[in-house]
Scaffold this motif. Structure first.
Motif, PDB file in Angstrom:
ATOM      1  N   TYR A  99       0.833  -1.207   0.000  1.00 15.25           N
ATOM      2  CA  TYR A  99       0.000   0.000   0.000  1.00 15.25           C
ATOM      3  C   TYR A  99       0.873   1.265   0.000  1.00 15.25           C
ATOM      4  CZ  TYR A  99      -3.841  -3.162   1.354  1.00 15.25           C
ATOM      5  OH  TYR A  99      -4.769  -4.162   1.396  1.00 15.25           O
ATOM      6  N   TYR A 100       1.911   1.239   0.814  1.00 13.73           N
ATOM      7  CA  TYR A 100       2.798   2.397   0.916  1.00 13.73           C
ATOM      8  C   TYR A 100       3.432   2.704  -0.440  1.00 13.73           C
ATOM      9  CZ  TYR A 100       6.727   5.307   2.398  1.00 13.73           C
ATOM     10  OH  TYR A 100       7.631   6.325   2.531  1.00 13.73           O
ATOM     11  N   ASN A 101       3.996   1.675  -1.070  1.00 19.74           N
ATOM     12  CA  ASN A 101       4.687   1.890  -2.347  1.00 19.74           C
ATOM     13  C   ASN A 101       3.730   2.292  -3.462  1.00 19.74           C
ATOM     14  OD1 ASN A 101       7.759   1.192  -2.326  1.00 19.74           O
ATOM     15  ND2 ASN A 101       6.791  -0.197  -0.882  1.00 19.74           N
ATOM     16  N   VAL A 102       2.553   1.687  -3.481  1.00 22.06           N
ATOM     17  CA  VAL A 102       1.573   2.033  -4.513  1.00 22.06           C
ATOM     18  C   VAL A 102       1.060   3.451  -4.279  1.00 22.06           C
ATOM     19  CG1 VAL A 102      -0.727   1.476  -5.428  1.00 22.06           C
ATOM     20  CG2 VAL A 102       0.919  -0.360  -4.976  1.00 22.06           C
ATOM     21  N   GLY A 103       0.694   3.745  -3.027  1.00 18.25           N
ATOM     22  CA  GLY A 103       0.151   5.067  -2.692  1.00 18.25           C
ATOM     23  C   GLY A 103       1.159   6.186  -2.926  1.00 18.25           C
ATOM     24  N   LYS A 104       2.447   5.905  -2.659  1.00 16.49           N
ATOM     25  CA  LYS A 104       3.481   6.914  -2.887  1.00 16.49           C
ATOM     26  C   LYS A 104       3.757   7.115  -4.378  1.00 16.49           C
ATOM     27  CE  LYS A 104       4.613   8.348   1.130  1.00 16.49           C
ATOM     28  NZ  LYS A 104       4.873   9.706   1.589  1.00 16.49           N
ATOM     29  N   ALA A 105       3.586   6.027  -5.165  1.00 17.42           N
ATOM     30  CA  ALA A 105       3.875   6.121  -6.595  1.00 17.42           C
ATOM     31  C   ALA A 105       2.817   6.933  -7.334  1.00 17.42           C
ATOM     32  CB  ALA A 105       3.981   4.713  -7.201  1.00 17.42           C
ATOM     33  N   SER A 106       1.578   6.855  -6.867  1.00 15.01           N
ATOM     34  CA  SER A 106       0.508   7.590  -7.541  1.00 15.01           C
ATOM     35  C   SER A 106      -0.638   7.835  -6.575  1.00 15.01           C
ATOM     36  CB  SER A 106      -0.020   6.788  -8.736  1.00 15.01           C
ATOM     37  OG  SER A 106      -1.272   7.316  -9.138  1.00 15.01           O
ATOM     38  N   PRO A 107      -1.157   9.080  -6.553  1.00 17.42           N
ATOM     39  CA  PRO A 107      -2.273   9.363  -5.638  1.00 17.42           C
ATOM     40  C   PRO A 107      -3.585   8.728  -6.110  1.00 17.42           C
ATOM     41  CG  PRO A 107      -1.727  11.304  -6.938  1.00 17.42           C
ATOM     42  CD  PRO A 107      -0.702  10.263  -7.282  1.00 17.42           C
ATOM     43  N   THR A 108      -3.612   8.220  -7.332  1.00 20.94           N
ATOM     44  CA  THR A 108      -4.861   7.628  -7.821  1.00 20.94           C
ATOM     45  C   THR A 108      -4.726   6.139  -8.122  1.00 20.94           C
ATOM     46  OG1 THR A 108      -4.329   8.370 -10.048  1.00 20.94           O
ATOM     47  CG2 THR A 108      -5.803   9.790  -8.756  1.00 20.94           C
ATOM     48  N   ALA A 109      -3.693   5.497  -7.552  1.00 19.63           N
ATOM     49  CA  ALA A 109      -3.568   4.041  -7.694  1.00 19.63           C
ATOM     50  C   ALA A 109      -3.733   3.395  -6.325  1.00 19.63           C
ATOM     51  CB  ALA A 109      -2.212   3.669  -8.280  1.00 19.63           C
ATOM     52  N   GLY A 110      -4.325   2.216  -6.325  1.00 21.49           N
ATOM     53  CA  GLY A 110      -4.496   1.470  -5.081  1.00 21.49           C
ATOM     54  C   GLY A 110      -4.418  -0.013  -5.360  1.00 21.49           C
ATOM     55  N   PHE A 111      -4.545  -0.805  -4.304  1.00 20.33           N
ATOM     56  CA  PHE A 111      -4.642  -2.253  -4.501  1.00 20.33           C
ATOM     57  C   PHE A 111      -5.665  -2.807  -3.514  1.00 20.33           C
ATOM     58  CE2 PHE A 111      -3.483  -6.741  -4.030  1.00 20.33           C
ATOM     59  CZ  PHE A 111      -3.623  -7.107  -5.359  1.00 20.33           C
ATOM     60  N   PRO A 112      -6.577  -3.667  -4.014  1.00 24.70           N
ATOM     61  CA  PRO A 112      -7.647  -4.170  -3.150  1.00 24.70           C
ATOM     62  C   PRO A 112      -7.231  -5.416  -2.381  1.00 24.70           C
ATOM     63  CG  PRO A 112      -8.052  -4.862  -5.413  1.00 24.70           C
ATOM     64  CD  PRO A 112      -6.737  -4.110  -5.406  1.00 24.70           C
ATOM     65  N   ALA A 113      -6.984  -5.300  -1.099  1.00 28.85           N
ATOM     66  CA  ALA A 113      -6.615  -6.452  -0.266  1.00 28.85           C
ATOM     67  C   ALA A 113      -7.007  -6.139   1.180  1.00 28.85           C
ATOM     68  CB  ALA A 113      -5.123  -6.736  -0.413  1.00 28.85           C
ATOM     69  N   GLY A 114      -6.504  -6.929   2.123  1.00 28.71           N
ATOM     70  CA  GLY A 114      -6.958  -6.874   3.509  1.00 28.71           C
ATOM     71  C   GLY A 114      -6.591  -5.617   4.256  1.00 28.71           C
ATOM     72  N   LEU A 115      -7.120  -5.509   5.481  1.00 27.11           N
ATOM     73  CA  LEU A 115      -6.995  -4.277   6.265  1.00 27.11           C
ATOM     74  C   LEU A 115      -5.740  -4.198   7.123  1.00 27.11           C
ATOM     75  CD1 LEU A 115     -10.140  -4.666   5.679  1.00 27.11           C
ATOM     76  CD2 LEU A 115     -10.424  -3.031   7.525  1.00 27.11           C
ATOM     77  N   CYS A 116      -5.217  -5.342   7.508  1.00 30.70           N
ATOM     78  CA  CYS A 116      -4.126  -5.329   8.482  1.00 30.70           C
ATOM     79  C   CYS A 116      -2.784  -5.226   7.756  1.00 30.70           C
ATOM     80  CB  CYS A 116      -4.196  -6.596   9.311  1.00 30.70           C
ATOM     81  SG  CYS A 116      -2.765  -6.837  10.348  1.00 30.70           S
ATOM     82  N   PRO A 117      -2.005  -4.147   7.991  1.00 31.52           N
ATOM     83  CA  PRO A 117      -0.801  -3.929   7.178  1.00 31.52           C
ATOM     84  C   PRO A 117       0.308  -4.958   7.377  1.00 31.52           C
ATOM     85  CG  PRO A 117      -1.065  -2.188   8.834  1.00 31.52           C
ATOM     86  CD  PRO A 117      -2.291  -3.028   8.892  1.00 31.52           C
ATOM     87  N   THR A 118       0.323  -5.681   8.494  1.00 32.05           N
ATOM     88  CA  THR A 118       1.408  -6.651   8.683  1.00 32.05           C
ATOM     89  C   THR A 118       1.121  -8.015   8.058  1.00 32.05           C
ATOM     90  OG1 THR A 118       0.529  -7.169  10.879  1.00 32.05           O
ATOM     91  CG2 THR A 118       2.359  -5.594  10.779  1.00 32.05           C
ATOM     92  N   VAL A 119      -0.065  -8.199   7.488  1.00 33.65           N
ATOM     93  CA  VAL A 119      -0.362  -9.453   6.774  1.00 33.65           C
ATOM     94  C   VAL A 119       0.603  -9.591   5.592  1.00 33.65           C
ATOM     95  CG1 VAL A 119      -2.067 -10.543   5.235  1.00 33.65           C
ATOM     96  CG2 VAL A 119      -2.793  -9.602   7.434  1.00 33.65           C
ATOM     97  N   GLY A 120       1.114 -10.794   5.361  1.00 25.80           N
ATOM     98  CA  GLY A 120       2.028 -11.026   4.253  1.00 25.80           C
ATOM     99  C   GLY A 120       1.283 -11.262   2.948  1.00 25.80           C
TER     100      GLY A 120
END
Ligand code: FDA
Length: 515
Positions: free
Chosen positions: A136-157
């Protein structure tokens, strides 16, 4: 006779014969000085670690190259040791880090977690050892309008999460994480490194929701990024029984699955002590939402679709998608770098179970569920309910291995977390959640009673070997996790891992067709 070489010595010798120049610290043998820190680095569920009935690994390998992963498979075979892969260490039953008997080696992919985002093409290659927070961090930093749909807990692998399906606040709009996986690099049971083209479509299908552990070691995923608006809106509105929680939740069942795809409203229900309530107990239901749009767009939508909740302008907060990730992780207002922290947040034990609901539960049904929850004094039982519908109702059940699609109103996760390590306390909590699951049977899906493989539950049954293994699993956990896709998963397993090298307590048995 006379050979006193241990399996761990055989493994280590085999490994360094292949890689004489590999750093020696990438292998930690049980009882060595480095073992504990490496082994425990990302274990989330202390219950399995402190249990006297679980077997810990003889060796933890932390490969720094893809060929180290291949060699680990080869040397596992040579040493007669099972190989289990660990990425985020979030497995609910600890299957990546303990076994119920067999000796094994962990391949921990912590060093294989580079992330390369290609904004122009809308894709990212992600090392399987990365966490969702890092993605999420890398995607969000690369573009303010890109995301990825996955779980809520950031430490999940990503390794376990995506191969098991993986869903969060954007599932109604974009489906599961696995729906958005477009390529992968995987080491198979023969130690070969394959990509989507060379592995074949049936294995690639299986890796998208069939659980990775049965099929190989995924080293990297190519993900399709999704587009998110520059501003999203979140809200959390909490209601107790005296604030009409039951009627609102009853209504939520009818509307949440039909909302605009951009709107996700999950609910979280739990009992709490309330001096003003009869019996001193009440229920709180939290309505917790992400809307892919502005507050101005959300308010009329809610007014039309769910006016009963009475959502106010002041309940809503606009933010970037990356900030919403922090919000749902409980890190509101923190710098996004907190998403890069891989350490387990709690040194605790937990147990969970899951269900899918296909028919709305009546008001009387909810009232009896509340009575059950309120009677469980001291039991930290939470029900987390994620709405389906949207694109989840339009993707076919067979398109990938993840099967839970049309007809599901919502998923329930029953979750308990505690901090005591005393085995009697643990047993008491396990008994409660099992009773809760039994109690819920009339209200949830039947024949089979569906469950979500990423909320792994050993109570559903265990994998066996030999003739009958497939049939036994079909009638229990296999049929419950994978529904009609279980047979195809077992056939793929039969093709790619006929001798069942990759196995655990709930791995898919190989179905081999005799001609
Ligand atoms: P871990 O490393 O323990 O692996 C889990 C399983 O996958 C093991 O069997 C392992 O061998 C296998 N595996 C791991 N990496 C692999 C690889 N590279 N190749 C092949 N197999 C691999 N789920 C969800 O859908 N939405 C959510 O919001 C959440 N939230 C959440 C919060 C918390 C606190 C926990 C503990 C868990 C969740 N989950 C979840 C569940 C989560 O998706 C599930 O536990 C994943 O399997 C965890 O993957 P990890 O890689 O972290 O676990």
């Amino acid at each position: 006779g006379g050979d006193t070489t241990t399996p761990q010595e055989t493994f280590v010798k085999c490994f360094f014969d292949h890689h004489p120049d590999a750093p020696t610290n990438i292998i930690s043998v049980k009882n060595s000085a480095s073992y504990d820190a490496v082994y425990r680095s990302n274990i989330q569920n202390i219950r399995l670690l402190v249990s006297s009935s679980t077997t810990k690994p003889l060796i933890v390998v932390t490969p720094t190259t893809e060929s180290h992963v291949q060699t680990s498979v080869t040397c596992g075979r040579v040493a007669g040791l099972g190989v289990r892969v660990r990425c985020g260490g979030h497995d609910y039953e600890g299957m990546s880090y303990v076994s119920d008997g067999p000796q094994f080696v962990i391949v921990d992919l912590v060093n294989l977690r580079s992330i390369a985002v290609d904004v122009k093409r809308g894709t990212a290659w992600v090392g399987a050892g990365a966490t969702l927070g890092e993605v999420y961090y890398n995607v969000g930093k690369a573009s303010p309008t890109a995301g990825f749909p996955a779980g809520l807990c950031p430490t999940v692998g990503v390794g376990g999460h995506i191969t098991g399906g993986g869903f969060g606040t954007m599932l109604r709009k974009y489906g599961t994480a696995a729906d958005n996986m477009v390529d992968a690099r995987v080491v198979d049971a023969q130690g070969r490194l394959l990509d989507r083209k060379s592995m074949g479509e049936d294995l690639f299908w299986a890796l998208r929701g069939g659980g990775g552990a049965s099929f190989g070691i995924v080293i990297a995923f190519k993900l399709k990024l999704v587009s998110v608006p520059p501003k999203v809106t979140v809200f959390s509105v909490s209601k107790t029984l005296s604030q009409n929680a039951t009627a609102l939740l009853h209504r939520w069942q009818y509307v949440a699955e039909k909302f605009d795809d951009n709107l996700f409203v999950r609910t979280i229900a739990q009992a709490f002590n309330d001096g003003a309530a009869p019996g001193g107990r009440s229920i709180q239901v939290l309505f917790n939402s992400l809307f892919l749009g502005t507050r101005q767009q959300l308010l009329p939508l809610m007014q039309r679709s769910f006016p009963e909740l009475g959502l106010q302008d002041s309940d809503c907060t606009e933010m970037t998608w990356l900030e919403s990730v922090l919000y749902f992780a409980g890190y509101s207002g923190r710098a996004p770098e907190v998403l890069l922290d891989r350490r387990p947040e709690f040194n605790s034990s937990f147990k969970a179970k899951s269900d899918f609901v296909r028919e709305p539960i009546s008001v009387a049904g909810w009232e009896s569920i509340w009575a059950f929850l309120m009677a469980a004094r001291g039991e930290p039982l939470v029900m987390i309910m994620d709405p389906f519908g949207g694109v989840m109702g339009r993707i076919s059940e067979t398109s990938i291995a993840f099967p839970h699609r049309k007809g599901n109103l919502f998923n329930i996760q029953y979750f308990m977390r505690w901090f005591e390590t005393d085995s009697a306390v643990t047993q008491g909590h396990l008994d409660w959640i099992r009773r809760m699951h039994g109690f819920m049977a009339p209200y949830v899906s039947k024949n089979p009673r569906a469950a979500y493989v990423n909320y792994k539950d050993i109570d559903l049954g265990r994998s066996t070997e030999g003739p009958g293994a497939f049939t036994a699993a079909s009638r229990s956990w296999g049929g419950q996790y994978f529904l009609g896709n279980f047979k195809r998963l077992a056939s793929v397993k039969g093709r790619v891992d006929r001798d069942n090298f990759f196995k655990n307590e709930q791995s898919i048995p190989p179905l081999v067709w005799s001609s």
